[in-house]
Design a protein around this motif. Structure first.
Motif, PDB file in Angstrom:
ATOM      1  N   ILE A 158      28.749  35.464  22.587  1.00 45.77           N
ATOM      2  CA  ILE A 158      30.147  35.895  22.749  1.00 45.77           C
ATOM      3  C   ILE A 158      30.976  34.654  23.090  1.00 45.77           C
ATOM      4  O   ILE A 158      30.823  34.054  24.155  1.00 45.77           O
ATOM      5  N   VAL A 159      31.782  34.261  22.129  1.00 43.83           N
ATOM      6  CA  VAL A 159      32.590  33.053  22.278  1.00 43.83           C
ATOM      7  C   VAL A 159      34.007  33.453  22.702  1.00 43.83           C
ATOM      8  O   VAL A 159      34.653  34.243  21.999  1.00 43.83           O
ATOM      9  N   VAL A 160      34.439  32.939  23.844  1.00 40.98           N
ATOM     10  CA  VAL A 160      35.795  33.203  24.345  1.00 40.98           C
ATOM     11  C   VAL A 160      36.535  31.864  24.335  1.00 40.98           C
ATOM     12  O   VAL A 160      36.101  30.891  24.976  1.00 40.98           O
ATOM     13  N   SER A 161      37.621  31.804  23.577  1.00 41.09           N
ATOM     14  CA  SER A 161      38.385  30.550  23.451  1.00 41.09           C
ATOM     15  C   SER A 161      39.851  30.803  23.781  1.00 41.09           C
ATOM     16  O   SER A 161      40.418  31.833  23.395  1.00 41.09           O
ATOM     17  N   GLY A 162      40.415  29.861  24.519  1.00 38.29           N
ATOM     18  CA  GLY A 162      41.814  29.974  24.890  1.00 38.29           C
ATOM     19  C   GLY A 162      42.679  28.990  24.115  1.00 38.29           C
ATOM     20  O   GLY A 162      42.232  27.877  23.779  1.00 38.29           O
ATOM     21  N   HIS A 163      43.930  29.409  23.800  1.00 41.64           N
ATOM     22  CA  HIS A 163      44.857  28.594  23.017  1.00 41.64           C
ATOM     23  C   HIS A 163      46.247  28.694  23.622  1.00 41.64           C
ATOM     24  O   HIS A 163      46.613  29.733  24.185  1.00 41.64           O
ATOM     25  N   THR A 164      47.051  27.619  23.476  1.00 38.97           N
ATOM     26  CA  THR A 164      48.440  27.607  23.959  1.00 38.97           C
ATOM     27  C   THR A 164      49.328  27.089  22.844  1.00 38.97           C
ATOM     28  O   THR A 164      48.844  26.639  21.797  1.00 38.97           O
ATOM     29  N   ASP A 165      50.663  27.137  23.106  1.00 43.57           N
ATOM     30  CA  ASP A 165      51.586  26.501  22.154  1.00 43.57           C
ATOM     31  C   ASP A 165      51.749  25.045  22.551  1.00 43.57           C
ATOM     32  O   ASP A 165      51.037  24.533  23.419  1.00 43.57           O
ATOM     33  N   LEU A 216      44.697  24.756  31.019  1.00 46.90           N
ATOM     34  CA  LEU A 216      45.150  26.133  31.213  1.00 46.90           C
ATOM     35  C   LEU A 216      44.426  27.068  30.261  1.00 46.90           C
ATOM     36  O   LEU A 216      43.990  28.168  30.658  1.00 46.90           O
ATOM     37  N   SER A 217      44.247  26.634  28.995  1.00 46.34           N
ATOM     38  CA  SER A 217      43.571  27.504  28.017  1.00 46.34           C
ATOM     39  C   SER A 217      42.111  27.728  28.407  1.00 46.34           C
ATOM     40  O   SER A 217      41.565  28.826  28.222  1.00 46.34           O
TER      41      SER A 217
END
Length: 558
Positions: free
Chosen positions: A459-466, A477-478
């Protein structure tokens, strides 16, 4: 005789009927209805033939006088004597039998076929023994026209006798002339032979070398000339109604027989030689008038045949049935070979990569193989028999073709593409924060219902921002937001931490432009996906599961 007539008539017909039914039911590849119709037709024809043969063997109201028939078992020529029969011929009865032949008195020429019909009804095997002897006495005929009429009648009767017996009987022409006494002269072809009584046969040169025979030569020469120009001319002239009758032999003799001066022979002799036959006549014994020297010549051409015409027709019909069965068997085997050859040709013409067409052609070959195997075990149908059936060779060819079949490869399973769930970061977190909002739990539950922990799946959880703000701070933060979501899933679903991979990409992977508020909103997200990976989400002591396993882990909360 009546008791044996019906079996005699029925037996050959039943043999022919059995042969015909053998061909109909064994070799005609038609429907049962057509076979039944043909069988009924054959039975009706057989019944009519039996009735006809029975009537033929039992002429109504007429019987053969046994005294006018050869002795039982007689195997020599049987001469039916007709034409000019005077009282000096059959003095001792209407039948005269010798070791070399049997003479039967027919009488008038127009009774010849009827007499033979009655004779063959009693003895059918006598058909090929029959010989027609036509006796001509030119010393008693005053009208040449009436003589020619009797010869035409002879031609008609010989034609009927041939149709009756199935054979063309030999015809012997016998002529007796008044003049100097001579022995019998047998003319066969162009060679005359003289047969003096109790002496060997002599040629013409040997006989005329004797002085006492010189006076006979003019009489004999003109007698033969009369027979050729009158009798032979009438028997051999073209006639569309009657076939030509060529005598087997001409037998001539002269002697002191009764003659009338107005008759054909005296007039002929006087017209050509100015001679007249002797005026005196004498009575000869009966044997003097029988042309016995011709009997040895007839023996090879008049022998008994078992069954006569009927059995000859039976043999011909049986041969016809055998030939028909062979021909039909050849046609059926050619049809079978052609059909299987067409299936094999289509099989080899289809490329191996055309799996659908190849499978359809394979089905046809398998049906052919099953049919040939069944006939191999149970025996082929009779219509393919008679030693012409090529089943073993055909089966081997079909089986060899089937063995070359290569099944299509198994269909490839579709490549599993990780399912990605995108969550809006603003719905889960406050601006610049990494702690979940108090109301985000419901959103997480609704969005992550299809994400389940599975062995060999990560289970891959990835965070992204602008791109707003410092890139390094955005990356941190991501990552923290991804860890927050991971922690919630771990704690809520009791999923081992080994099932997760957390990544923070910051602003490096936008999915929309950052130049508009809408694009920046799309780029602020948290993505959750399942990725196949060996040994992922594996508990201690448990075997590793395949990455294609769709089974749900026992720790997925179920």
């Amino acid at each position: 005789m009546r008791k044996s007539a019906l079996p005699r008539a029925a037996f050959p017909v039943l043999i022919c009927l059995a042969a015909a039914l053998w061909v109909i039911w064994g070799f005609l590849n038609v429907s049962v209805l057509v076979n039944s119709v043909l069988t009924l037709t054959g039975l009706m024809v057989a019944l009519l033939l039996m009735c006809s043969c029975y009537r033929r063997q039992q002429p109504a109201g007429q019987r053969i006088d046994k005294r006018v028939s050869p002795p039982a078992g007689f195997t020599g020529p049987v001469l039916l004597v007709c034409g000019d029969i005077d009282d000096h011929l059959f003095v001792q009865g209407a039948c005269r039998t010798t070791a070399q032949g049997c003479y039967l008195k027919v009488g008038s020429t127009d009774q010849l076929s009827k007499f033979a019909d009655h004779l063959l009804a009693r003895e059918p095997g006598m058909a090929e023994q029959l010989v027609v002897m036509f006796r001509c006495l030119p010393d008693l005929h005053k009208d040449e026209g009436r003589l020619r009429v009797s010869l035409k009648e002879l031609r008609q009767q010989v034609k009927q006798l041939k149709n009756l017996s199935g054979y063309m009987p030999p015809v012997v022409l016998v002529g007796e002339f008044s003049g100097p006494e001579t022995p019998w002269i047998v003319i066969r072809g162009n060679t005359p032979l003289f047969f003096p009584t109790d002496e060997p046969a002599q040629t013409l040169e040997e006989w005329r070398s004797l002085p006492e025979n010189v006076i006979c030569l003019p009489y004999l020469s003109h007698a033969v000339s009369l027979l050729q120009q009158v009798v032979m001319d009438e028997l051999t002239k073209a006639d569309i109604l009657c076939p030509v009758v060529t005598p087997f032999a001409v037998v001539v003799r002269s002697g002191a027989v009764r003659s009338e001066i107005e008759a054909i022979w005296p007039q002929w002799l006087f017209r050509h030689t100015k001679l007249l036959p002797p005026a005196s006549s004498s009575t000869y014994p009966s044997l003097w008038h029988f042309a016995d020297p011709v009997l040895p010549l007839l023996a090879p051409y008049a022998m008994p045949l078992q069954g006569g015409k009927t059995w000859r027709l039976v043999v011909m019909f049986l041969l016809f049935c055998i030939v028909s069965a062979l021909g039909l068997s050849v046609l059926h085997n050619q049809s079978l070979i052609g059909r299987i050859a067409a299936d094999l040709q289509r099989w080899y013409a289809i490329p191996m990569t055309h799996y659908a067409a190849k499978a359809q052609s394979l089905q046809s070959l398998q049906q052919d193989a099953l049919l040939l195997e069944r006939w191999k075990r149970q025996g082929e149908p009779q219509r393919y028999g008679l030693g012409l059936y090529p089943g073993e060779r055909l089966w081997l060819s079909v089986q060899q073709a089937i063995d070359t079949y290569v099944p299509p490869p198994p269909p490839q399973k579709p490549k599993l593409v990780p399912k990605i769930i995108r969550l809006d970061s603003m719905s889960l977190f406050d601006t610049g924060e990494s702690d979940l909002k108090s109301g985000s739990t419901r959103l997480l539950v609704n969005s992550l219902v299809d994400i389940k922990a599975r062995p060999a799946w990560l289970i891959v959880v990835s965070g992204h921002t602008d791109n707003t703000g410092n890139p390094k701070l955005n990356q941190t933060l991501s990552l923290k937001r991804a860890e927050a979501v991971r922690d919630w899933m771990r704690d809520t679903g009791d999923v081992p931490e080994s099932c997760f991979a957390v990544q923070g990409y910051g602003q490096s992977r936008p999915i929309a432009t950052n130049d508009t508020p809408e694009g920046r909103a799309l780029n602020r997200r948290v993505e959750i996906s399942l990725v196949p990976q060996a040994n992922a989400c594996q508990l201690p002591g448990k075997p590793s599961a395949s990455s294609q396993d769709d089974g749900v882990s026992q720790h997925n909360g179920e």
